[in-house]
Every structure is written in structure tokens, then in C-alpha cells.
Design a protein around this motif. Structure first.
Motif, short mmCIF file in Angstrom:
data_model
loop_
_atom_site.label_atom_id
_atom_site.label_comp_id
_atom_site.label_asym_id
_atom_site.label_seq_id
_atom_site.Cartn_x
_atom_site.Cartn_y
_atom_site.Cartn_z
N ARG A 400 0.83 -1.21 0.00
CA ARG A 400 0.00 0.00 0.00
C ARG A 400 0.87 1.27 0.00
O ARG A 400 0.50 2.28 -0.60
CB ARG A 400 -0.95 -0.03 1.19
CG ARG A 400 -2.00 -1.15 1.05
CD ARG A 400 -2.90 -1.28 2.28
NE ARG A 400 -4.00 -2.19 2.06
CZ ARG A 400 -3.95 -3.50 2.21
NH1 ARG A 400 -2.82 -4.06 2.59
NH2 ARG A 400 -4.99 -4.26 1.97
N ALA A 403 2.26 1.72 -3.48
CA ALA A 403 1.25 2.19 -4.43
C ALA A 403 1.13 3.71 -4.44
O ALA A 403 0.60 4.29 -5.40
CB ALA A 403 -0.10 1.56 -4.11
N THR A 415 6.22 -2.10 -5.86
CA THR A 415 4.95 -2.80 -5.65
C THR A 415 5.08 -4.27 -6.00
O THR A 415 4.57 -5.15 -5.29
CB THR A 415 3.83 -2.16 -6.48
OG1 THR A 415 3.73 -0.77 -6.16
CG2 THR A 415 2.49 -2.82 -6.19
N TRP A 433 -6.12 -8.26 -3.57
CA TRP A 433 -5.69 -6.86 -3.71
C TRP A 433 -5.15 -6.60 -5.11
O TRP A 433 -5.45 -5.59 -5.74
CB TRP A 433 -4.61 -6.54 -2.67
CG TRP A 433 -4.21 -5.10 -2.68
CD1 TRP A 433 -4.77 -4.09 -1.96
CD2 TRP A 433 -3.17 -4.50 -3.49
NE1 TRP A 433 -4.14 -2.89 -2.25
CE2 TRP A 433 -3.17 -3.12 -3.19
CE3 TRP A 433 -2.27 -5.00 -4.42
CZ2 TRP A 433 -2.28 -2.22 -3.79
CZ3 TRP A 433 -1.39 -4.12 -5.04
CH2 TRP A 433 -1.39 -2.75 -4.72
N HIS A 436 -7.83 -6.26 -7.90
CA HIS A 436 -8.64 -5.04 -7.88
C HIS A 436 -7.80 -3.76 -7.88
O HIS A 436 -8.33 -2.67 -7.75
CB HIS A 436 -9.55 -5.05 -6.65
CG HIS A 436 -10.58 -6.14 -6.68
ND1 HIS A 436 -10.35 -7.39 -6.15
CD2 HIS A 436 -11.84 -6.17 -7.20
CE1 HIS A 436 -11.43 -8.15 -6.32
NE2 HIS A 436 -12.35 -7.43 -6.95
N SER A 437 -6.48 -3.91 -8.02
CA SER A 437 -5.60 -2.73 -7.98
C SER A 437 -5.53 -2.05 -9.34
O SER A 437 -6.05 -2.55 -10.35
CB SER A 437 -4.20 -3.16 -7.55
OG SER A 437 -3.57 -3.90 -8.59
N ASP A 438 -4.85 -0.90 -9.38
CA ASP A 438 -4.63 -0.16 -10.62
C ASP A 438 -3.30 -0.51 -11.27
O ASP A 438 -2.82 0.24 -12.14
CB ASP A 438 -4.66 1.36 -10.33
CG ASP A 438 -6.03 1.82 -9.84
OD1 ASP A 438 -7.04 1.20 -10.27
OD2 ASP A 438 -6.09 2.77 -9.03
N LYS A 444 0.14 -7.39 -13.50
CA LYS A 444 -0.80 -8.30 -12.86
C LYS A 444 -0.61 -9.72 -13.38
O LYS A 444 -0.66 -10.70 -12.61
CB LYS A 444 -2.25 -7.85 -13.10
CG LYS A 444 -2.66 -6.61 -12.33
CD LYS A 444 -4.15 -6.34 -12.56
CE LYS A 444 -4.63 -5.14 -11.77
NZ LYS A 444 -6.08 -4.89 -11.93
#
Length: 451
Positions: A400, A403, A415, A433, A436-438, A444
Motif C-alpha cells: 500500500r 502504491a 509494488t 488486492w 482489484h488494484s490499478d 498483474k
């Protein structure tokens, strides 16, 4: 044999039945203990069978412990044979250590020879410590008689440790010589670190002469450093002067002395360091003095850096030393000082250093501290350092923090590192997490490959 009267079998069974009928835990424990003490040596295997019938519990372990401790003092070989046949789940290694301790106290020679054979088969580590404690109660003369017959390193280490502890007051030179005869390794260095400072307090001159006659190398450097602790307390300038005369490559002693002196008499230590010949060593020594000073009075050390550091290069290393030590005591004040530096690599490094430590010490406080930094490269570097410090301990928090880094390549690298650490310890939460992250789709896919 055990020095207690033999109780008849029926009497022992009555005692056992009476103990089982007790309703209060304290009375029950006391009754069981009396049974173990009353039993004759030949009765102990039967009593052990009765104890084995109890459900696994702390009580069963304590009863076995009491039985084996008494048994080992009378017949260590027999007691150890029985304890070795207990299941691993019944904390057998702990009971073996207790057995060995009592056996070595009563009959060190057979206990040592048993352990020497057991160590070849991989004896539990706690048994080495147990043996060392038990041997410490024996006379060094008796232990020395055992040395020629023992070749296994763990046992020789235990014997040397026990002898050295016995000799360190009255015969420190003998203790040091014995340690030097050991196989080199951590155990040898640890024992020398115990004996040398003690010797130095009693007779520094002789101890120093002994250390100087050692073969140059890491062990000698370790001995000198441990000798320096008492030396700096009583005669810091003499210790520093001696350290400064050693050949190149021995700077660690000088740096250690400077740090200790800096905590004790910072002004005097700093004055001494400033008069050293110009060169890399001078900067390292002054930085070490200031690091020690900052552990006691960081503001005074910071004032010295700003007003009396010798030159630009020396000031830079001194400032980093102070801010690093200050961060461990008061990171908020340390970052306030670091942000007063002129823009440049020194300021960037100082701020990163503070936030790396701050995040470890107080993540909540570090978040508040980040809020004082303007958005941009400085804040990104602080976030990067903070996330990096948390990767191994709190990877979810590190993800977090990472990010929030504005610089995209830097953000993605940190990250990814934190996310992989999180996946290793909590894959379900980490996967949710990441999904659903950016994060970029490609990243990813790297983190969550399809099975």
C-alpha cells in the motif's frame, strides 16, 4: 544406587492410586512427586509406565522430568536409554537435555562419551547447552582429563567453554590459550569475547600483549575490539592513539573506539578525530564519533556538523552518521533536520535513511511524517524507502505504501517486490488486492500467472 528405602510394589500402587484420586492440582502434583522420590531405582521403569498412562499434558511432562532427573543422577545410561524411546511429540529432546545435565553432574566422563557418540547421529542442539551448564559445575582439572578422549567438536566446545569460564578470573591467559586451540568458528570467537574483556579489566597490559601475539586476522581484530570496551572507559585517548597506529586494514578498531568515545566524551573525541591526517580514515573516524555522540545528544552532534565539520566531504559523511543515529531516537526531529539540508544527493539519502528506520519503528508516525513532504521525487524516495523496510515483516502494508509512489517505474518495481512477498505469506489476500488494484495489466499477469 538411590539413597531411599525401597517401597513394596503394593505400597507404590497405593500411592499412585491416592495421587490419582486427589481433586486439587497442587495436592495431586505433590503426591506424584512423593511417589517418584520414594520409588527405588529398580521401580522407576514401572513408575514411568504408570506416568505414560496419563493423557498428554504439562503434568505428564513434569512428572517424567522429575523421574528422569532422579534416575539420571543414579544411572544415567539407563535413564537416557528410556528417554530416547519416548515419542518426539512428548518433548523427548527437552527431557534428554535434563537427563544429560544430571548425568554429567554426577558422572561427567560417561556422560561426555555418550554425548560424543550421540552428536555424530545428530543430537538436539539444546543438549550441547545442557552439557555445557552441567560441566560448568565440575573442576577444570577434571574436565581437562576428559579432553584427550574427545574429538567431536560440539563436545570439545562444551568442555573448553566450561574450563574457560572456570579459569577467566584466576587464569585468564590459560583460558585464552585454550580457546585459541579450538577449531576456528563462531564458538571460538564467542568464548574469546567473554574472556578478553574480563582479562582486560584485571590486567590490560598483559591481555593486550597476548592479543598482539595472535596471528593477524579476523579473530585478532575481534579480540582487540572486545578489549577496547574497557580501555575506552578508563583511558579513551590512549585507546584511540593505539588504534590509530595499527596498519591499514585494521580501521574497524579505530572506528569502534571512536564511536565509544563519542558516546562518552564527544567533544574530546571530536577534537582528537579532527587532528588526524587528512584522508578517508579521518572522515570515517569523525563520522563514527558523531554517530556515538548522536546516540546520546543528537542535537549537539548536529550543531557540530553544521558549524565545525572539517570540509565538504567530511561534513557529508558526518551528517549522514548523525541523521542515521538520530532517526533511531527521534525520527520526526531527524527528518526535520534532514530537510534543512541543501537540495542534492546528501539530502535525498538522509531523508530516505530516516524514513526507512521510521517505518520500522512507528509506521503510523511515519505516515504523518510523509505528509510533511511535498509531492515529487523526495516524497517518492521516502515512500520507496519506507515500503522497502516493511517488505519482509509487513508486506501488505509495504504494497500500500509502494502504491503511493508517484514515479511509475519506481512504483511498479517496489509494488511488485512487496506483492510477491505478500503472496508468499497470504496468497488469498494478496491475490484479491492485486486483482482489484490499478497495477498495469502486464504486471498483474506476471504476479498472477494462469494455472
Amino acid at each position: 544406587s538411590l539413597a531411599t528405602p525401597r517401597a513394596d510394589a503394593g505400597g507404590l500402587k497405593d500411592l499412585w492410586a491416592g495421587a490419582l484420586s486427589e481433586t486439587r492440582d497442587e495436592r495431586r502434583q505433590e503426591s506424584f512427586s512423593q511417589l517418584i522420590q520414594r520409588a527405588d531405582l529398580s521401580d522407576l521403569p514401572d513408575v514411568l509406565e504408570w506416568i505414560d498412562q496419563l493423557d498428554p499434558s504439562e503434568l505428564r511432562f513434569e512428572l517424567r522430568k522429575g523421574l528422569f532427573v532422579r534416575w539420571a543422577g543414579a544411572d544415567g545410561a539407563s535413564a537416557m536409554f528410556h528417554v530416547q524411546n519416548l515419542p518426539e511429540t512428548e518433548r523427548a529432546p527437552d527431557l534428554m537435555a535434563f537427563c544429560l545435565t544430571e548425568w554429567a553432574k554426577a558422572s561427567p566422563a560417561p556422560a561426555v562419551h555418550w554425548f560424543a557418540a550421540a552428536s555424530q547421529a545428530g543430537a538436539p542442539e539444546q543438549m550441547t547447552a545442557a552439557l555445557a551448564i552441567a560441566l560448568g559445575a565440575q573442576s577444570p582439572e577434571r574436565l581437562l582429563q576428559l579432553m584427550p578422549a574427545v574429538t567431536e567438536e560440539p563436545v570439545r566446545t562444551a568442555l573448553c567453554a566450561a574450563i574457560a569460564q572456570s579459569w577467566k578470573d584466576d587464569n585468564p591467559a590459560g583460558a585464552a590459550d585454550l580457546i585459541l586451540s579450538m577449531t576456528s568458528g563462531p564458538a571460538q570467537a564467542d568464548l574469546l569475547a567473554q574472556v578478553i574483556p574480563h582479562w582486560g579489566e584485571k590486567d590490560r597490559r598483559t591481555a593486550l600483549q597476548w592479543v598482539q601475539e595472535m596471528t593477524p586476522g579476523a579473530l585478532q581484530n575481534t579480540a582487540l575490539i572486545h578489549l577496547s570496551y574497557e580501555w575506552v572507559r578508563s583511558a579513551p585517548e590512549e585507546a584511540a592513539q593505539y588504534a590509530s597506529t595499527l596498519p591499514t586494514g585494521s580501521d574497524q578498531l579505530l572506528i569502534t573506539v571512536a564511536s565509544q568515545w563519542g558516546r562518552q566524551e564527544p567533544e574530546a573525541a571530536a577534537r582528537w578525530a579532527r587532528q588526524l591526517p587528512d584522508g578517508p580514515a579521518k572522515g570515517e573516524v569523525l563520522a563514527s564519533v558523531l554517530a556515538g555522540w548522536a546516540q546520546e545528544d543528537p542535537r549537539a552532534a548536529a550543531y557540530f556538523v553544521q558549524n565545525r565539520a572539517p570540509d565538504a566531504a567530511g561534513q557529508e559523511s558526518a551528517a549522514i552518521s548523525v541523521v542515521t543515529a538520530w532517526a533511531a531516537k527521534d525520527p520526526a526531529a531527524a527528518v526535520e533536520w534532514a530537510t534543512s539540508f541543501p537540495a542534492g544527493p546528501q539530502r535525498d539519502y538522509a531523508i530516505e535513511n530516516v524514513f526507512y528506520q521510521w517505518a520500522l519503528l512507528d509506521p503510523v508516525g511515519a505516515v504523518a511524517g510523509l505528509g510533511r513532504l511535498p509531492a515529487g521525487g523526495e516524497r517518492d524516495n521516502a515512500l520507496h524507502a519506507s515500503a522497502g523496510s516493511l517488505v519482509d515483516t509487513f508486506p501488505d502494508l509495504a504494497v500500500r505504501w509502494a502504491a503511493g509512489i508517484g514515479n511509475e517505474p519506481l512504483r511498479n518495481r517496489q509494488t511488485e517486490r512487496a506483492a510477491r512477498a505478500w503472496l508468499a505469506v497470504d496468497p488469498k489476500a494478496a491475490r484479491a488486492w492485486i486483482e482489484h488494484s490499478d497495477l498495469p495489466v502486464a504486471l498483474k499477469r506476471q504476479l498472477l500467472p494462469r494455472s
